[in-house]
Scaffold this motif. Structure first.
Motif, PDB file in Angstrom:
ATOM      1  N   ARG A 129      44.627 128.175 -43.466  1.00 47.93           N
ATOM      2  CA  ARG A 129      43.950 129.768 -43.578  1.00 47.93           C
ATOM      3  C   ARG A 129      43.273 129.641 -45.131  1.00 47.93           C
ATOM      4  NH1 ARG A 129      48.542 134.698 -42.887  1.00 47.93           N
ATOM      5  NH2 ARG A 129      47.104 136.241 -42.769  1.00 47.93           N
ATOM      6  N   ASN A 130      43.490 130.451 -46.036  1.00 54.94           N
ATOM      7  CA  ASN A 130      42.924 130.663 -47.197  1.00 54.94           C
ATOM      8  C   ASN A 130      43.315 129.514 -48.388  1.00 54.94           C
ATOM      9  OD1 ASN A 130      41.288 132.883 -46.697  1.00 54.94           O
ATOM     10  ND2 ASN A 130      42.721 134.392 -47.029  1.00 54.94           N
ATOM     11  N   ASP A 131      44.237 128.823 -48.140  1.00 49.33           N
ATOM     12  CA  ASP A 131      44.577 127.864 -48.975  1.00 49.33           C
ATOM     13  C   ASP A 131      44.085 126.631 -48.780  1.00 49.33           C
ATOM     14  OD1 ASP A 131      46.266 126.915 -50.892  1.00 49.33           O
ATOM     15  OD2 ASP A 131      48.204 126.624 -49.704  1.00 49.33           O
ATOM     16  N   THR A 132      42.734 126.545 -48.574  1.00 55.41           N
ATOM     17  CA  THR A 132      41.929 125.294 -48.579  1.00 55.41           C
ATOM     18  C   THR A 132      40.665 125.461 -49.322  1.00 55.41           C
ATOM     19  OG1 THR A 132      40.882 125.998 -46.427  1.00 55.41           O
ATOM     20  CG2 THR A 132      42.933 124.616 -46.221  1.00 55.41           C
ATOM     21  N   ASP A 133      39.908 124.455 -49.633  1.00 53.34           N
ATOM     22  CA  ASP A 133      38.772 124.713 -50.439  1.00 53.34           C
ATOM     23  C   ASP A 133      37.532 124.891 -49.376  1.00 53.34           C
ATOM     24  OD1 ASP A 133      37.341 122.217 -49.233  1.00 53.34           O
ATOM     25  OD2 ASP A 133      38.784 121.148 -50.818  1.00 53.34           O
ATOM     26  N   TRP A 134      36.435 125.664 -50.072  1.00 54.39           N
ATOM     27  CA  TRP A 134      35.460 125.804 -48.963  1.00 54.39           C
ATOM     28  C   TRP A 134      34.807 124.777 -48.178  1.00 54.39           C
ATOM     29  CZ3 TRP A 134      34.562 130.329 -47.223  1.00 54.39           C
ATOM     30  CH2 TRP A 134      34.712 131.540 -47.761  1.00 54.39           C
ATOM     31  N   SER A 135      34.675 123.722 -48.849  1.00 54.57           N
ATOM     32  CA  SER A 135      33.997 122.692 -48.141  1.00 54.57           C
ATOM     33  C   SER A 135      34.772 122.121 -46.719  1.00 54.57           C
ATOM     34  CB  SER A 135      33.995 121.425 -48.928  1.00 54.57           C
ATOM     35  OG  SER A 135      33.506 120.137 -48.249  1.00 54.57           O
ATOM     36  N   ARG A 136      36.080 122.282 -46.936  1.00 55.94           N
ATOM     37  CA  ARG A 136      37.031 121.768 -45.864  1.00 55.94           C
ATOM     38  C   ARG A 136      37.004 122.860 -44.683  1.00 55.94           C
ATOM     39  NH1 ARG A 136      40.987 117.944 -45.024  1.00 55.94           N
ATOM     40  NH2 ARG A 136      39.721 116.868 -46.305  1.00 55.94           N
ATOM     41  N   ARG A 137      37.236 124.073 -45.121  1.00 59.82           N
ATOM     42  CA  ARG A 137      37.104 125.259 -44.535  1.00 59.82           C
ATOM     43  C   ARG A 137      36.062 125.312 -43.455  1.00 59.82           C
ATOM     44  NH1 ARG A 137      37.940 131.529 -46.374  1.00 59.82           N
ATOM     45  NH2 ARG A 137      38.288 132.274 -44.473  1.00 59.82           N
ATOM     46  N   LEU A 138      34.686 125.120 -44.125  1.00 66.38           N
ATOM     47  CA  LEU A 138      33.549 125.027 -43.269  1.00 66.38           C
ATOM     48  C   LEU A 138      33.223 124.011 -42.443  1.00 66.38           C
ATOM     49  CD1 LEU A 138      31.131 126.331 -46.224  1.00 66.38           C
ATOM     50  CD2 LEU A 138      32.099 127.788 -44.296  1.00 66.38           C
ATOM     51  N   GLN A 139      33.857 122.883 -42.895  1.00 66.66           N
ATOM     52  CA  GLN A 139      33.793 121.645 -42.009  1.00 66.66           C
ATOM     53  C   GLN A 139      34.728 121.967 -40.834  1.00 66.66           C
ATOM     54  OE1 GLN A 139      35.434 118.379 -43.971  1.00 66.66           O
ATOM     55  NE2 GLN A 139      33.455 118.456 -45.537  1.00 66.66           N
ATOM     56  N   HIS A 140      35.942 122.641 -40.982  1.00 64.81           N
ATOM     57  CA  HIS A 140      36.643 123.108 -39.709  1.00 64.81           C
ATOM     58  C   HIS A 140      35.940 123.885 -38.889  1.00 64.81           C
ATOM     59  CE1 HIS A 140      40.123 121.062 -40.906  1.00 64.81           C
ATOM     60  NE2 HIS A 140      40.520 121.960 -41.882  1.00 64.81           N
ATOM     61  N   ASP A 141      35.024 124.943 -39.414  1.00 69.43           N
ATOM     62  CA  ASP A 141      34.287 126.026 -38.561  1.00 69.43           C
ATOM     63  C   ASP A 141      33.313 125.005 -37.661  1.00 69.43           C
ATOM     64  OD1 ASP A 141      35.736 128.084 -39.748  1.00 69.43           O
ATOM     65  OD2 ASP A 141      34.175 128.569 -41.149  1.00 69.43           O
ATOM     66  N   VAL A 142      32.349 124.151 -38.288  1.00 71.16           N
ATOM     67  CA  VAL A 142      31.525 123.441 -37.567  1.00 71.16           C
ATOM     68  C   VAL A 142      32.153 122.699 -36.650  1.00 71.16           C
ATOM     69  CG1 VAL A 142      29.737 121.703 -37.656  1.00 71.16           C
ATOM     70  CG2 VAL A 142      29.939 123.614 -39.471  1.00 71.16           C
ATOM     71  N   TRP A 143      33.381 122.189 -36.949  1.00 69.10           N
ATOM     72  CA  TRP A 143      34.238 121.251 -35.780  1.00 69.10           C
ATOM     73  C   TRP A 143      34.560 122.255 -34.757  1.00 69.10           C
ATOM     74  CZ3 TRP A 143      38.823 121.491 -33.164  1.00 69.10           C
ATOM     75  CH2 TRP A 143      38.958 120.255 -32.487  1.00 69.10           C
TER      76      TRP A 143
END
Length: 213
Positions: free
Chosen positions: A153-167
């Motif tokens: 959810r929001n409890d991750t850094d932006w780099s990992r969060r955006l990597q999840h989005d692209v995945w």
């Protein structure tokens, strides 16, 4: 900024049908809750009841996101030190904890601005800040929930969060969407990761958090 759409999948029409049927059904079933939340926001925060903000959709095209208000207005004047955390009300915290502030986005789904599942829509101001890899998150419709949301959810850094989005863009399927929706339902019942430590939700994305392609 123009982002090429992701290649069309055979189950894309079925995904849209599920979006429309599910969003319409949820709006009907949840109408008493929606009415109660709207009344509570009106009494506690005044009008407007809805928070509206331009967000970047598929292809980077802007659309108007709908949410229930959870914050007091920012104090007037250029010297205010009020943060989002300062402005977030007890009612707002409760709405965010149980994701009730997101219910109006079902209207965005019916309009075709969003899907039930996809990368979360972010402010249009972020578009120039993405790397060439990160911008691919906009190759599909944004979602009410998504792969990043069920992985921190929001409890991750932006780099990992955006990597999840692209995945998600690279691996999307109706089966994956159903898996994400099931995990989302679990998170609503047992909420966690609603905000980053010390933040009302999440820090602003500046474009400097990316660590690699």
């Amino acid at each position: 900024m123009i982002v090429p759409p992701a290649p069309r999948r055979w189950d894309d029409p079925l995904k849209r049908a599920v979006d429309v049927v599910a969003a319409a059904g949820l709006l009907v079933v949840a109408s008493p809750v929606i009415a109660a939340v709207a009344l509570a926001v009106r009494v506690k925060l005044g009008s407007p009841v809805l928070f509206r903000q331009r967000r970047a959709g598929r292809g980077g095209e802007p659309f108007e996101l709908l949410k229930f208000r959870t914050m007091r207005p920012a104090p007037p004047g250029p010297w205010t030190a009020a943060t989002d955390a300062d402005r977030l009300t007890p009612l707002g915290k409760a709405l965010r904890r149980w994701s009730l502030d997101e219910l109006p986005q079902l209207v965005n789904v019916l309009r075709g601005d969003m899907s039930l599942v996809g990368p979360r829509p972010l402010p249009v101001e972020y578009l120039p800040r993405y790397s060439s890899a990160q911008i691919r998150r906009h190759a599909v419709l944004p979602g009410v929930t998504g792969w990043a949301q069920v992985n921190g959810r929001n409890d991750t850094d932006w780099s990992r969060r955006l990597q999840h989005d692209v995945w998600y863009v690279d691996h999307r399927s109706l089966a994956l969407d159903l898996r994400i929706l099931a995990r989302t339902a679990y998170q609503v019942v047992r909420p966690h990761g609603v905000s980053q430590p010390g933040q009302a939700t999440m820090t602003e994305f500046t474009g400097t958090e990316f660590t690699g392609e």
